[in-house]
Design a protein around this motif. Structure first.
Motif, PDB file in Angstrom:
ATOM      1  N   THR A 118      39.505  26.767  39.666  1.00 32.07           N
ATOM      2  CA  THR A 118      40.035  25.786  39.259  1.00 32.07           C
ATOM      3  C   THR A 118      39.321  24.440  39.249  1.00 32.07           C
ATOM      4  O   THR A 118      38.368  24.090  40.027  1.00 32.07           O
ATOM      5  N   ALA A 136      46.366  29.436  34.725  1.00 30.95           N
ATOM      6  CA  ALA A 136      47.183  29.979  35.714  1.00 30.95           C
ATOM      7  C   ALA A 136      48.360  30.483  35.166  1.00 30.95           C
ATOM      8  O   ALA A 136      48.784  31.670  35.479  1.00 30.95           O
ATOM      9  N   PRO A 164      44.778  37.534  39.697  1.00 34.38           N
ATOM     10  CA  PRO A 164      45.841  36.980  40.272  1.00 34.38           C
ATOM     11  C   PRO A 164      46.972  37.581  40.305  1.00 34.38           C
ATOM     12  O   PRO A 164      47.026  38.687  39.469  1.00 34.38           O
ATOM     13  N   PRO A 179      52.450  29.527  39.510  1.00 33.34           N
ATOM     14  CA  PRO A 179      51.665  28.405  39.472  1.00 33.34           C
ATOM     15  C   PRO A 179      52.384  27.097  39.741  1.00 33.34           C
ATOM     16  O   PRO A 179      53.607  27.216  39.684  1.00 33.34           O
TER      17      PRO A 179
END
Length: 650
Positions: free
Chosen positions: A114, A126, A146, A152
């Protein structure tokens, strides 16, 4: 992802095009979407028919025969959920062959860290990654990071970013606009479909066809979900295909949008022709145009523009006694800060005009005749100055000093026209011209009358040759409104005149040029008598303008066409409670010079006073008129508080 090495960046960009082309090929029935193409099996965008039915992908998985090189795995990572588009659009579960390759891409290129300085970019990544991992899980290939279960941070909406910035973010999230995916981002799209539609119009007018194609995917998806369409997407997609960049990536977006568009539920009697939702806003509704929604441009997401204001604040300086600012809920976007900006802009522009005319500029030469070799040089500007000052006096929303200056300018212009004698002589000599009438009305509105000219105009009204003159439709409205204000008989068929204009057709809002924009503004001016008759505008046109005016203003703000922005702000005020927001007013205030001059555009401004008046006098007039009508709508001027009120006739 940034690359220091240009050759590497070009290699990755070319790989994205190749993989997008193979997905597009598979979408047209050509086989596995992300497998390497066999020799001789290219997939140019033009080879895929938009009418082909979604295929069932039965080709053997080729990824095992020849693994994808690193650049193409990066390309698969970039496409994300779009790699599964052929199977999802066919109504099938994500296929195993594609899932294998996508999983490999995630392993080689895990989620990027990020970047705290660009939160919107991280959020887009995300949500795209979440969609990709969800599809992998359905194909039996769950990933560790992820996680498909990870949700998110909430995606921002147009209230946070402004509709222009939000529509750009949604374009970056267009890979989520696929069947089989749903969630908070999709709910935002359904709830704010007008903001998306405005974003598409903005992108089309900016010739940003790639962004337009991606927003079109969302609009097609919302239509497939049952949200009534605000735009017919078929001609939009055709236009992008013809005028766009020709890339496989854009062609893939178009193909997906077309498939989704065909999946929308059709209403009774529909056979593929869209029934648009324009005009569905109820009385008092403002759709996406809520307070504070001025928009940031590309690359400045979340950086809102100034403006706003709260009910209960003091009225702007110069507000006449007896007037009070309405609550913002009643005055649309005209909060106290906007009204103060409008009043200050108008006062500066008015004083600038006054200084030019008092110094002897803007006058006829001693040998000028009624034939006027160059009507646009002095004659037309005199009428425009009379328009601005006459409207300011009509509405009664200016302070004492501004009203005095307005009357002085009006008297100077009237004297220059020899108190109407020049107009009379010109009309007598040239009976088929309408400009004497169109100039005279601005003086008559303020009580300066010329009875012989009115008698001449009345006698010409019944002459068929005059009625048959071939002129622009909005010019016919100008003549009709002038006759109405002056009080001449033989009023026309307003409905027929309106229907003949560009605006009367409520056409595609994304196909509009500079000159047509001026034409539509004048249609509104004359139908409403410069805001005195808001109900003179048919309801479908009023609703159409409320939907698309913010997009047009945004585009011409970005290009710095300040004169046209001012005209569009007049339209905003003429149709009722102004909706356009503080952004345009703040932009005009930012470019106004200390002496009051408002430039017509971003070009250089000469220091020669006479040339300044020639170049920028019209913008000064537009600024005064826009501010006057906006203040009248908010403060309840002579006609601002009484929709449908009779025009002022002395």
């Amino acid at each position: 992802m940034p690359f220091a090495d240009t050759s590497l960046r070009d290699e990755y960009a070319a790989a994205v095009e190749r993989v997008a082309g193979r997905v597009l090929h598979a979408l047209g029935g050509g086989g596995d979407p992300v497998a390497p193409a066999r020799p001789g099996h290219g997939s140019p965008a033009s080879a895929v028919s938009p009418d082909a039915e979604p295929p069932l992908l039965t080709s053997p998985p080729l990824a095992a025969e020849r693994p994808l090189p690193r650049a193409e795995l990066a390309a698969v990572r970039v496409l994300g959920p779009d790699a599964f588009a052929p199977t999802l659009l066919a109504g099938r579960a994500p296929d195993a062959a594609t899932a294998l390759t996508v999983a490999q891409a995630l392993d080689v290129f895990p989620a990027a860290a990020t970047d705290p300085t660009r939160p919107e970019t991280a959020l887009v990544a995300a949500w795209r990654d979440r969609a990709t991992t969800q599809l992998l899980a359905r194909a039996g290939r769950p990933t560790v990071a992820p996680s498909a279960d990870h949700v998110p941070s909430p995606a921002p909406g147009p209230d946070q970013l402004g509709w222009p910035g939000w529509s750009v973010v949604m374009a970056q999230l267009s890979a989520l606009a696929l069947p089989g995916l749903d969630g908070p981002v999709h709910e935002l799209a359904r709830r704010h479909d007008l903001a998306l539609a405005r974003g598409l119009v903005r992108s089309m007018l900016r010739r940003d066809h790639r962004t337009a194609a991606r927003i079109a995917r969302w609009l097609a998806r919302t239509a497939a979900d049952g949200v009534p369409a605000r735009l017919d997407l078929a001609p939009v997609l055709d236009r992008i295909r013809l005028a766009g960049d020709g890339s496989a990536r854009t062609a893939l977006d178009l193909a997906i949008a077309e498939r989704l568009w065909r999946q929308r539920p059709l209403g009774d009697g529909e056979s593929g022709n869209v029934q648009l939702a324009t005009g569905r806003l109820g009385k008092g509704q403002r759709g996406e145009g809520g307070p504070g929604e001025g928009g940031p441009g590309e690359g400045r997401l979340g950086n809102g523009r100034p403006g706003g204001g709260r009910p209960g604040e003091s009225p702007p300086p110069g507000t006449p006694a007896g007037h009070s600012v309405r609550a913002e809920g009643d005055a649309g976007m005209t909060g106290t800060a906007v009204l103060r900006t409008a009043q200050q802009l108008s006062a500066g522009a008015l004083r600038w005009l006054h200084g030019r005319y008092e110094s002897g500029l803007g006058r006829f030469s001693a040998d000028a005749t009624i034939d006027l070799a160059d009507p646009d040089n002095v004659y037309k500007p005199l009428g425009e100055a009379a328009l601005a000052t006459g409207l300011l006096l009509r509405e009664g929303v200016a302070g004492t000093e501004d009203s005095r200056i307005a009357r002085r300018i009006l008297d100077l212009c009237w004297a220059e026209l020899r108190e109407g004698d020049l107009l009379y002589e010109r009309q007598l000599r040239h009976p088929l011209t309408s400009d004497p009438l169109e100039v005279y009305v601005h003086f008559a509105r303020a009580g300066l009358r010329h009875r012989p000219l009115e008698g001449l105009l009345q006698s010409l009204a019944g002459v068929r040759s005059v009625q048959a003159m071939e002129v622009m439709p909005n010019r016919r409205l100008a003549v009709a409104n002038a006759r109405r204000v002056i009080g001449l008989a033989q009023q026309p068929d307003w409905s027929a005149l309106t229907a003949a204009t560009w605006l009367g057709a409520t056409p595609e809002p994304w196909l509009l040029d500079w000159l047509t924009a001026y034409h539509l503004t004048h249609t509104v001016f004359h139908l409403t008598d410069w805001g005195a008759r808001p109900d003179g505008l048919p309801a479908p046109i009023r609703d159409y303008l409320r939907e698309w005016l913010p997009a047009w203003i945004e585009v011409w703000l970005e290009t710095g066409e300040w004169d046209l922005v001012g005209e569009l702000l007049i339209v905003d005020a003429c149709i009722g409670a102004p909706e356009a927001g503080a952004a345009a007013w703040a932009a005009l205030a930012a470019v106004q010079r200390a002496d009051g001059l408002v430039p017509r555009d971003t070009g250089p401004v000469t220091e020669d006073p006479e040339q300044q008046l020639t170049d920028h006098g019209h913008t000064a007039v537009v600024t005064v008129v826009a501010a006057t009508i906006t203040l009248a709508r908010a403060l309840g001027g002579a006609h601002g508080g009484t929709p449908g009120g009779a025009p002022a006739v002395a």
